[in-house]
Design an enzyme around this catalytic site. Sequence first.
Site, PDB file in Angstrom:
ATOM      1  N   ARG A 223       0.858  -1.182   0.000  1.00  0.00           N
ATOM      2  CA  ARG A 223       0.000   0.000   0.000  1.00  0.00           C
ATOM      3  C   ARG A 223       0.897   1.235   0.000  1.00  0.00           C
ATOM      4  NH1 ARG A 223      -3.704  -2.787  -1.428  1.00  0.00           N
ATOM      5  NH2 ARG A 223      -5.713  -3.098  -0.372  1.00  0.00           N
ATOM      6  N   HIS A 271      -1.514   1.225  -9.613  1.00  0.00           N
ATOM      7  CA  HIS A 271      -2.173   0.230  -8.754  1.00  0.00           C
ATOM      8  C   HIS A 271      -2.824  -0.861  -9.617  1.00  0.00           C
ATOM      9  CE1 HIS A 271      -3.976  -0.161  -4.465  1.00  0.00           C
ATOM     10  NE2 HIS A 271      -3.876  -1.352  -5.026  1.00  0.00           N
TER      11      HIS A 271
END
Length: 308
Positions: A223, A271
Amino acid sequence: MSFVYKAEPERGEEWRALFRQLAPDMPFYVWPETGPAHEVRYLAVWEPPDRLMERFPNLELLFSVGAGVDQLKGAGIPEHVPVVRMTEPGIAQDMAEYVTLAVLALHRDWPVYLERQRQKVWQEQRNVPASRRRVGVLGLGMLGRQALRQLQPFGFPLAGWSRSGGEIEGVEVFAGEAQLSAFLARTDILVCLLPLTDQTRGLLNRQLFAQLPQGAALVNVGRGAHLINDDLRAALDDGQLRAAVLDVCDPEPLPEDHPFWHDPRILITPHVASMTRPETAVATVLEVIGQHRAGLPLTGLVDRRKGY
């Protein structure tokens, strides 16, 4: 008993078609449609709606459409509603492909050559044998283990670290805080695949980078909040790190004026390292629903105390 999907709408329509095939008797809705709210028993989300239990008072299972669940924090999910992370095999395969791509790109100095191409410079780098490029993976869950398996044929000395450790054939495993420094000291390319928790937030920082061999490289596919952005820039500037591949950033998306966009030592993707595949995701979700109805242990059940 009905099912509501709240994530990317186009993918939700794929889920709807698969539910028609595989569970034709279960009413299925794509948010913002919900059907009668009191009939909703199952909810699949990236981010839950506000006033979750007020909206769906009879909710029995909450599914994350991704492998991570940190985005669910603060959603007011009561303890009696199990939270299940996505465990469909496509996620792990996608991630292993991306990690392999990123590790090989860093191993073979791809950021250097991309910048030299932009500058029209024809200049070689000395190749380093894979046997001398030590790769280490932070996080030994489903994704980390698959990535390590995929890297084995290349001949990299492989290691993994997690809080609890374990055994992986062909991989040197380190466990707990006491062994983190030793893991970092033998790692030339560091891959972060940790879940985001209060303990791991900001872990990729100046202190951690200093424990890597000088000239190491970073792959962050965990993350964005794992990484302290300014510390990465400082480590690159002083030569402690030579390059980084980031599939996750904080914030997402990066602002147009963010310095990462213009830094040739950093490769960025939006992402996309792994994506849930609807066909296997729906089969996995229906399997978990069957387990729940039968009173069996749930595949992918999140431990609320650990946060993953």
